[in-house]
Scaffold this motif. Structure first.
Motif, PDB file in Angstrom:
ATOM      1  N   UNK A  53      -0.370   9.465   1.008  1.00  0.00           N
ATOM      2  CA  UNK A  53       0.124   8.713  -0.155  1.00  0.00           C
ATOM      3  C   UNK A  53      -0.619   9.159  -1.416  1.00  0.00           C
ATOM      4  N   UNK A  54      -1.926   9.296  -1.321  1.00  0.00           N
ATOM      5  CA  UNK A  54      -2.735   9.714  -2.475  1.00  0.00           C
ATOM      6  C   UNK A  54      -2.295  11.091  -2.950  1.00  0.00           C
ATOM      7  N   UNK A  55      -2.055  12.009  -2.010  1.00  0.00           N
ATOM      8  CA  UNK A  55      -1.591  13.349  -2.391  1.00  0.00           C
ATOM      9  C   UNK A  55      -0.257  13.283  -3.123  1.00  0.00           C
ATOM     10  N   UNK A  56       0.664  12.496  -2.596  1.00  0.00           N
ATOM     11  CA  UNK A  56       1.985  12.375  -3.224  1.00  0.00           C
ATOM     12  C   UNK A  56       1.887  11.718  -4.601  1.00  0.00           C
ATOM     13  N   UNK A  96       3.032  13.194  -8.217  1.00  0.00           N
ATOM     14  CA  UNK A  96       3.945  12.464  -9.116  1.00  0.00           C
ATOM     15  C   UNK A  96       3.314  12.239 -10.475  1.00  0.00           C
ATOM     16  N   UNK A  97       2.021  11.925 -10.492  1.00  0.00           N
ATOM     17  CA  UNK A  97       1.330  11.729 -11.773  1.00  0.00           C
ATOM     18  C   UNK A  97       1.356  13.012 -12.578  1.00  0.00           C
ATOM     19  N   UNK A  98       1.096  14.142 -11.934  1.00  0.00           N
ATOM     20  CA  UNK A  98       1.131  15.430 -12.638  1.00  0.00           C
ATOM     21  C   UNK A  98       2.527  15.700 -13.183  1.00  0.00           C
ATOM     22  N   UNK A 154       0.813  -1.216   0.000  1.00  0.00           N
ATOM     23  CA  UNK A 154       0.000   0.000   0.000  1.00  0.00           C
ATOM     24  C   UNK A 154       0.847   1.266   0.000  1.00  0.00           C
ATOM     25  N   UNK A 155       2.161   1.105   0.042  1.00  0.00           N
ATOM     26  CA  UNK A 155       3.059   2.252  -0.044  1.00  0.00           C
ATOM     27  C   UNK A 155       3.573   2.755   1.289  1.00  0.00           C
ATOM     28  N   UNK A 156       3.280   2.066   2.378  1.00  0.00           N
ATOM     29  CA  UNK A 156       3.793   2.494   3.672  1.00  0.00           C
ATOM     30  C   UNK A 156       5.277   2.171   3.765  1.00  0.00           C
ATOM     31  N   UNK A 157       6.027   3.101   4.320  1.00  0.00           N
ATOM     32  CA  UNK A 157       7.454   2.882   4.538  1.00  0.00           C
ATOM     33  C   UNK A 157       7.634   1.982   5.756  1.00  0.00           C
ATOM     34  N   UNK A 158       8.832   1.478   5.936  1.00  0.00           N
ATOM     35  CA  UNK A 158       9.097   0.640   7.105  1.00  0.00           C
ATOM     36  C   UNK A 158       8.924   1.444   8.391  1.00  0.00           C
ATOM     37  N   UNK A 159       9.300   2.716   8.377  1.00  0.00           N
ATOM     38  CA  UNK A 159       9.091   3.556   9.558  1.00  0.00           C
ATOM     39  C   UNK A 159       7.603   3.737   9.849  1.00  0.00           C
TER      40      UNK A 159
END
Length: 148
Positions: free
Chosen positions: A87-90, A94-96, A56-61
């Protein structure tokens, strides 16, 4: 179960399991009399949770924080939801950025054949992009000087 069996069940390699132990995402397992790691079903479930959260994109931290909240007796779902919203905002940003890059590359592709070779240059395409960026920067400096 031994580390190899756990790795096969979850679809990771044994180095990953050892790494997760070393950073505290997985607790140290029990040991057999001969010193082999002996994992329980709870360890498998925790490892599956970690891999799913990573998917789901979560980092290890971030995963560590979710586990910490859970171990403290707090339901971490609100925290996870907040992380996923970020995550959705990021991803949207990135898509833009990728769309802008795609458009720039398409424009560049349309003019490549007409680009002159630059004496001493490495590649006329990259030299063109560099020169264009330098010109845009210079134009921006000139425009900001005129506004003063």
């Amino acid at each position: 179960m031994r580390i190899g069996e756990l790795a096969d069940r979850v679809g990771v390699n044994t180095k990953t399991i050892r790494y997760y132990e070393s950073i505290g995402l997985l607790p140290e397992p029990q040991r057999t009399g001969s010193g082999y790691r002996d994992y329980a079903d709870d360890d498998e479930a925790r490892l599956v949770f970690i891999k799913t959260a990573q998917h789901l994109g979560l980092s290890l931290d971030e995963i560590r924080e979710v586990l910490r909240l859970r171990e403290a007796g707090t339901a971490p779902c609100d925290h996870v939801r907040s992380v996923l919203r970020e995550q959705v905002k990021e991803i949207t940003k990135r898509i833009a950025a990728l769309r802008r890059l795609r458009d720039e590359l398409r424009q560049l592709d349309a003019v490549i054949d007409g680009l002159p070779e630059v004496e001493g240059g490495m590649c006329r395409i990259i030299d063109h992009v560099r020169a264009t960026a330098e010109q845009v920067a210079a134009d921006g400096e000139l425009a900001s000087t005129h506004r003063r």
